[in-house]
Design a protein around this motif. Structure first.
Motif, mmCIF file in Angstrom:
data_model
loop_
_atom_site.group_PDB
_atom_site.id
_atom_site.type_symbol
_atom_site.label_atom_id
_atom_site.label_comp_id
_atom_site.label_asym_id
_atom_site.label_seq_id
_atom_site.Cartn_x
_atom_site.Cartn_y
_atom_site.Cartn_z
ATOM 1 N N GLY A 30 -8.487 6.753 -1.389
ATOM 2 C CA GLY A 30 -9.672 7.536 -1.033
ATOM 3 C C GLY A 30 -9.527 8.985 -1.426
ATOM 4 O O GLY A 30 -8.430 9.499 -1.616
ATOM 5 N N ALA A 31 -10.643 9.642 -1.512
ATOM 6 C CA ALA A 31 -10.696 11.021 -2.012
ATOM 7 C C ALA A 31 -10.119 12.039 -1.032
ATOM 8 O O ALA A 31 -9.770 13.141 -1.432
ATOM 9 C CB ALA A 31 -12.141 11.391 -2.341
ATOM 10 N N THR A 32 -10.001 11.690 0.239
ATOM 11 C CA THR A 32 -9.533 12.676 1.210
ATOM 12 C C THR A 32 -8.017 12.819 1.230
ATOM 13 O O THR A 32 -7.513 13.834 1.705
ATOM 14 C CB THR A 32 -10.022 12.317 2.624
ATOM 15 N N LEU A 33 -7.290 11.829 0.725
ATOM 16 C CA LEU A 33 -5.828 11.909 0.729
ATOM 17 C C LEU A 33 -5.336 12.577 -0.551
ATOM 18 O O LEU A 33 -5.788 12.258 -1.642
ATOM 19 C CB LEU A 33 -5.206 10.530 0.860
ATOM 20 N N ARG A 34 -4.376 13.469 -0.395
ATOM 21 C CA ARG A 34 -3.791 14.179 -1.526
ATOM 22 C C ARG A 34 -2.277 14.221 -1.341
ATOM 23 O O ARG A 34 -1.763 14.049 -0.251
ATOM 24 C CB ARG A 34 -4.312 15.626 -1.605
ATOM 25 N N GLY A 35 -1.580 14.506 -2.438
ATOM 26 C CA GLY A 35 -0.143 14.748 -2.388
ATOM 27 C C GLY A 35 0.645 13.628 -1.726
ATOM 28 O O GLY A 35 0.426 12.453 -1.995
ATOM 29 N N THR A 36 1.555 14.019 -0.847
ATOM 30 C CA THR A 36 2.437 13.031 -0.228
ATOM 31 C C THR A 36 1.683 12.067 0.679
ATOM 32 O O THR A 36 2.109 10.928 0.853
ATOM 33 C CB THR A 36 3.575 13.715 0.563
ATOM 34 N N ALA A 37 0.558 12.485 1.238
ATOM 35 C CA ALA A 37 -0.231 11.578 2.077
ATOM 36 C C ALA A 37 -0.757 10.410 1.242
ATOM 37 O O ALA A 37 -0.762 9.258 1.697
ATOM 38 C CB ALA A 37 -1.393 12.319 2.736
ATOM 39 N N ARG A 38 -1.177 10.697 0.028
ATOM 40 C CA ARG A 38 -1.676 9.645 -0.856
ATOM 41 C C ARG A 38 -0.532 8.705 -1.246
ATOM 42 O O ARG A 38 -0.680 7.486 -1.234
ATOM 43 C CB ARG A 38 -2.309 10.277 -2.095
ATOM 44 N N MET A 39 0.620 9.262 -1.594
ATOM 45 C CA MET A 39 1.777 8.436 -1.948
ATOM 46 C C MET A 39 2.215 7.577 -0.770
ATOM 47 O O MET A 39 2.536 6.399 -0.928
ATOM 48 C CB MET A 39 2.931 9.320 -2.405
ATOM 49 N N SER A 40 2.220 8.159 0.408
ATOM 50 C CA SER A 40 2.598 7.413 1.614
ATOM 51 C C SER A 40 1.633 6.274 1.892
ATOM 52 O O SER A 40 2.041 5.193 2.331
ATOM 53 C CB SER A 40 2.662 8.339 2.830
ATOM 54 N N ASN A 66 0.647 9.724 -22.216
ATOM 55 C CA ASN A 66 -0.617 9.930 -21.514
ATOM 56 C C ASN A 66 -0.634 11.306 -20.853
ATOM 57 O O ASN A 66 -0.917 11.433 -19.675
ATOM 58 C CB ASN A 66 -0.800 8.825 -20.479
ATOM 59 N N GLN A 67 -0.338 12.337 -21.624
ATOM 60 C CA GLN A 67 -0.241 13.689 -21.064
ATOM 61 C C GLN A 67 -1.326 14.616 -21.611
ATOM 62 O O GLN A 67 -1.195 15.824 -21.562
ATOM 63 C CB GLN A 67 1.128 14.299 -21.385
ATOM 64 N N GLY A 68 -2.387 14.045 -22.159
ATOM 65 C CA GLY A 68 -3.421 14.826 -22.826
ATOM 66 C C GLY A 68 -4.131 15.824 -21.935
ATOM 67 O O GLY A 68 -3.888 15.930 -20.738
ATOM 68 N N THR A 69 -5.046 16.541 -22.539
ATOM 69 C CA THR A 69 -5.828 17.557 -21.840
ATOM 70 C C THR A 69 -6.493 16.967 -20.604
ATOM 71 O O THR A 69 -7.068 15.889 -20.654
ATOM 72 C CB THR A 69 -6.914 18.117 -22.785
ATOM 73 N N GLY A 70 -6.393 17.652 -19.511
ATOM 74 C CA GLY A 70 -7.018 17.202 -18.282
ATOM 75 C C GLY A 70 -6.155 16.239 -17.476
ATOM 76 O O GLY A 70 -6.464 15.935 -16.346
ATOM 77 N N ARG A 71 -5.074 15.780 -18.054
ATOM 78 C CA ARG A 71 -4.217 14.828 -17.343
ATOM 79 C C ARG A 71 -2.900 15.453 -16.913
ATOM 80 O O ARG A 71 -2.216 14.930 -16.062
ATOM 81 C CB ARG A 71 -3.936 13.614 -18.231
ATOM 82 N N GLN A 72 -2.512 16.534 -17.530
ATOM 83 C CA GLN A 72 -1.233 17.154 -17.233
ATOM 84 C C GLN A 72 -1.147 17.591 -15.773
ATOM 85 O O GLN A 72 -0.087 17.494 -15.175
ATOM 86 C CB GLN A 72 -1.002 18.360 -18.152
ATOM 87 N N ALA A 73 -2.245 18.000 -15.200
ATOM 88 C CA ALA A 73 -2.223 18.499 -13.825
ATOM 89 C C ALA A 73 -1.710 17.451 -12.845
ATOM 90 O O ALA A 73 -1.046 17.774 -11.881
ATOM 91 C CB ALA A 73 -3.621 18.951 -13.414
ATOM 92 N N GLY A 74 -1.997 16.192 -13.071
ATOM 93 C CA GLY A 74 -1.559 15.137 -12.160
ATOM 94 C C GLY A 74 -0.266 14.464 -12.549
ATOM 95 O O GLY A 74 0.198 13.570 -11.856
ATOM 96 N N HIS A 75 0.336 14.898 -13.652
ATOM 97 C CA HIS A 75 1.544 14.232 -14.145
ATOM 98 C C HIS A 75 2.672 14.232 -13.118
ATOM 99 O O HIS A 75 3.310 13.210 -12.881
ATOM 100 C CB HIS A 75 2.018 14.873 -15.450
ATOM 101 N N HIS A 76 2.909 15.359 -12.522
ATOM 102 C CA HIS A 76 4.010 15.484 -11.565
ATOM 103 C C HIS A 76 3.790 14.543 -10.366
ATOM 104 O O HIS A 76 4.717 13.861 -9.918
ATOM 105 C CB HIS A 76 4.114 16.944 -11.115
ATOM 106 N N GLU A 77 2.570 14.506 -9.865
ATOM 107 C CA GLU A 77 2.259 13.636 -8.730
ATOM 108 C C GLU A 77 2.342 12.161 -9.114
ATOM 109 O O GLU A 77 2.837 11.347 -8.349
ATOM 110 C CB GLU A 77 0.876 13.972 -8.179
ATOM 111 N N ARG A 78 1.864 11.793 -10.315
ATOM 112 C CA ARG A 78 1.970 10.394 -10.774
ATOM 113 C C ARG A 78 3.431 9.977 -10.879
ATOM 114 O O ARG A 78 3.805 8.873 -10.493
ATOM 115 C CB ARG A 78 1.276 10.205 -12.128
ATOM 116 N N ALA A 79 4.263 10.869 -11.412
ATOM 117 C CA ALA A 79 5.685 10.573 -11.513
ATOM 118 C C ALA A 79 6.299 10.424 -10.128
ATOM 119 O O ALA A 79 7.136 9.533 -9.890
ATOM 120 C CB ALA A 79 6.400 11.680 -12.295
ATOM 121 N N GLY A 80 5.862 11.246 -9.197
ATOM 122 C CA GLY A 80 6.364 11.137 -7.826
ATOM 123 C C GLY A 80 6.023 9.798 -7.204
ATOM 124 O O GLY A 80 6.876 9.145 -6.587
ATOM 125 N N LEU A 81 4.781 9.351 -7.376
ATOM 126 C CA LEU A 81 4.381 8.046 -6.844
ATOM 127 C C LEU A 81 5.215 6.939 -7.461
ATOM 128 O O LEU A 81 5.678 6.039 -6.760
ATOM 129 C CB LEU A 81 2.887 7.798 -7.098
#
Length: 178
Positions: A30-40, A66-81
């Motif tokens: 869901g859209a309300t969860l971010r960061g570690t809450a989303r991973m959890s 898959n690191q193109g424009t607009g995707r780099q911002a979430g790379h760190h979080e995707r790797a964390g998940l």
């Protein structure tokens, strides 16, 4: 010989695809969860509903290209998940095969550079019951690869597609599953 209990996982921060023989599902935090809450949330749902009695898990590997424009911002979080789930699977003793994205595409379509739409179309042709989207299609291909590796293909696959299995480093699994 019993059919092995396999699980395919296509991790995503917004819609993780899951599949096994005859089924698919998604985890959508869901859209309300971010960061570690989303991973959890993803981790908790996996633990509560999907990680019992598994013979083999096929986990889609990271998409380094898959690191193109607009995707780099979430790379760190995707790797964390990815690492949260990978470490959890290891801690629970599940045998895990990490399947590179191009290998998944090759098994599904015969081409390692196939589009997501190509994979969905190929899955729909091989599994007439399938009515999911891209995430579930990838997960179903992963589950099919795991079952095929264990000698219980979920559907007949051409030899050229099955050759993709050789590109995966498969873990040792209990003989009961073979």
């Amino acid at each position: 010989m019993p059919t092995p209990h396999v699980l395919g996982i296509d991790l995503s921060l917004t819609s993780t695809g899951l599949a096994g023989p005859g089924w698919t599902a998604t985890i959508k935090p869901g859209a309300t969860l971010r960061g570690t809450a989303r991973m959890s949330h993803v981790r908790t749902v996996l633990l509560d509903r999907y990680l019992n009695g598994l013979d083999l898990v096929a986990l889609e590997g990271p998409s380094y290209g898959n690191q193109g424009t607009g995707r780099q911002a979430g790379h760190h979080e995707r790797a964390g998940l990815w690492w949260v789930v990978r470490c959890m699977l290891d801690a629970r003793g599940h045998p895990v095969a990490v399947v590179p994205p191009a290998t998944l595409k090759r098994y599904a379509t015969g081409k390692g550079n196939a589009s997501k739409a190509d994979v969905v179309l190929a899955v729909g042709r091989r599994f007439p019951w399938f009515d999911g989207g891209e995430d579930e299609a990838d997960a179903l291909v992963l589950a099919a690869m795991a079952a095929d590796h264990l000698g219980h293909p979920l559907t007949p696959m051409p030899a050229a597609h099955r050759a993709a299995l050789d590109a995966v480093q498969w873990p040792a699994v209990a003989e009961v599953a073979r």
